[in-house]
Design a protein around this motif. Structure first.
Motif, short mmCIF file in Angstrom:
data_model
loop_
_atom_site.label_atom_id
_atom_site.label_comp_id
_atom_site.label_asym_id
_atom_site.label_seq_id
_atom_site.Cartn_x
_atom_site.Cartn_y
_atom_site.Cartn_z
N PRO A 188 -9.35 4.05 1.21
CA PRO A 188 -8.34 3.09 0.77
C PRO A 188 -7.02 3.80 0.54
O PRO A 188 -6.97 5.01 0.34
CB PRO A 188 -8.92 2.56 -0.55
CG PRO A 188 -9.82 3.64 -1.03
CD PRO A 188 -10.35 4.32 0.20
N GLY A 189 -5.94 3.04 0.57
CA GLY A 189 -4.64 3.60 0.27
C GLY A 189 -4.54 3.98 -1.20
O GLY A 189 -5.37 3.59 -2.02
N LEU A 190 -3.53 4.73 -1.52
CA LEU A 190 -3.35 5.19 -2.90
C LEU A 190 -3.16 4.04 -3.87
O LEU A 190 -3.65 4.09 -5.00
CB LEU A 190 -2.15 6.14 -2.99
CG LEU A 190 -2.27 7.44 -2.21
CD1 LEU A 190 -0.97 8.21 -2.27
CD2 LEU A 190 -3.41 8.27 -2.75
N LEU A 191 -2.47 2.98 -3.45
CA LEU A 191 -2.27 1.86 -4.37
C LEU A 191 -3.57 1.16 -4.68
O LEU A 191 -3.79 0.75 -5.82
CB LEU A 191 -1.26 0.85 -3.80
CG LEU A 191 0.18 1.30 -3.81
CD1 LEU A 191 1.08 0.17 -3.37
CD2 LEU A 191 0.61 1.81 -5.16
N GLN A 192 -4.46 1.03 -3.70
CA GLN A 192 -5.75 0.42 -3.98
C GLN A 192 -6.53 1.28 -4.96
O GLN A 192 -7.17 0.77 -5.87
CB GLN A 192 -6.56 0.18 -2.71
CG GLN A 192 -7.86 -0.55 -2.96
CD GLN A 192 -7.64 -1.92 -3.59
OE1 GLN A 192 -6.80 -2.68 -3.14
NE2 GLN A 192 -8.38 -2.23 -4.63
N ASN A 193 -6.47 2.59 -4.80
CA ASN A 193 -7.14 3.48 -5.75
C ASN A 193 -6.58 3.29 -7.16
O ASN A 193 -7.32 3.24 -8.13
CB ASN A 193 -6.98 4.95 -5.33
CG ASN A 193 -7.82 5.29 -4.12
OD1 ASN A 193 -8.78 4.61 -3.81
ND2 ASN A 193 -7.44 6.34 -3.43
N LEU A 194 -5.25 3.16 -7.27
CA LEU A 194 -4.64 2.94 -8.58
C LEU A 194 -5.02 1.58 -9.14
O LEU A 194 -5.30 1.46 -10.33
CB LEU A 194 -3.12 3.05 -8.49
CG LEU A 194 -2.58 4.47 -8.32
CD1 LEU A 194 -1.08 4.42 -8.05
CD2 LEU A 194 -2.87 5.32 -9.55
N ASP A 240 0.84 -1.19 0.00
CA ASP A 240 0.00 0.00 0.00
C ASP A 240 0.88 1.24 0.00
O ASP A 240 2.08 1.16 0.24
CB ASP A 240 -0.93 0.02 1.22
CG ASP A 240 -2.29 0.60 0.88
OD1 ASP A 240 -2.36 1.51 0.02
OD2 ASP A 240 -3.28 0.15 1.46
N LEU A 241 0.25 2.37 -0.27
CA LEU A 241 0.91 3.67 -0.26
C LEU A 241 -0.03 4.65 0.42
O LEU A 241 -1.16 4.84 -0.03
CB LEU A 241 1.21 4.13 -1.70
CG LEU A 241 1.80 5.52 -1.91
CD1 LEU A 241 3.18 5.62 -1.28
CD2 LEU A 241 1.89 5.83 -3.40
N LEU A 242 0.41 5.22 1.54
CA LEU A 242 -0.40 6.14 2.31
C LEU A 242 0.25 7.51 2.32
O LEU A 242 1.47 7.63 2.33
CB LEU A 242 -0.56 5.65 3.75
CG LEU A 242 -1.22 4.29 3.93
CD1 LEU A 242 -1.16 3.86 5.39
CD2 LEU A 242 -2.65 4.31 3.44
#
Length: 157
Positions: free
Chosen positions: A143-149, A99-101
Motif C-alpha cells: 500500500p502507499g504511505l498514506l494508506q499505511n498512515l 496517496d503518497l508513494l
C-alpha cells in the motif's frame, strides 16, 4: 477512454521517462516542471489524476496540493517523494492527497494507483471526495504511505 494525467516534477529527465512509460500504458500525459506551472495548467485543463512531486524548489508539493484541493476538492492527487516523513505524510493526508508513494516508484504500481484514482474521481463529487481513495484492488504488492498512515491512525479518527 485513456486517463488524463498531469505529472509534476522538477527533475525533467525523471519527468520525461515517467511520462513515456505512462504513455506506453495508454495514458494521456501532460508534464509540468514546477508548482507554478501546475497551477497554470490546472486553470486551463481538467486532469483526472495529478501525480505531484513532494520536494520541489519554489512552491513545494504540499503547497501545490493545498492550492489544488482548494480549487477542486474532488481532484485525485498522488504524491511522489524521495524524502518521506511521517509529518509530511500526515499533512498530505489531511490536505486530501489520494496517496503518497516513494521514489523510485514501481511503474506498474503507479499505473495501478492512477487508474484506481481515476475511477474514484469518475464517481463525481458525492463519491469522490479527495483523500477518500483507498488504493487499487488487492493485487498491489504494497500500500502507499498514506494508506499505511490511515491504518496506523484509524483509532484516533
Amino acid at each position: 477512454m485513456s486517463v488524463s494525467v498531469l505529472l509534476v516534477d522538477d527533475d525533467e529527465e525523471f519527468l520525461a521517462i515517467l511520462a513515456e512509460r505512462l504513455t506506453i500504458r495508454g495514458m494521456d500525459v501532460t508534464r509540468a516542471a514546477s508548482g507554478e506551472a501546475t497551477l497554470d495548467l490546472v486553470g486551463a485543463t481538467r486532469f483526472q489524476v495529478i501525480v505531484l512531486d513532494l520536494q520541489m524548489p519554489g512552491m513545494d508539493g504540499l503547497a501545490v496540493l493545498e492550492r489544488l484541493i482548494a480549487l477542486n476538492p474532488t481532484q485525485q492527487i498522488i504524491l511522489l517523494t524521495g524524502h518521506a516523513t511521517v509529518t509530511k505524510g500526515m499533512r498530505a493526508m489531511k490536505l486530501g492527497a489520494a496517496d503518497l508513494l516513494e521514489k523510485p516508484v514501481d511503474i506498474r504500481e503507479l499505473a495501478e494507483k492512477i487508474n484506481a484514482a481515476a475511477s474514484v474521481g469518475q464517481r463525481g463529487p458525492a463519491g469522490a471526495r479527495a483523500g477518500q481513495f483507498l488504493g487499487p484492488p488487492q493485487q498491489t504488492r504494497r500500500p502507499g504511505l498514506l494508506q499505511n498512515l490511515r491504518d496506523l491512525f484509524a483509532c484516533g479518527e
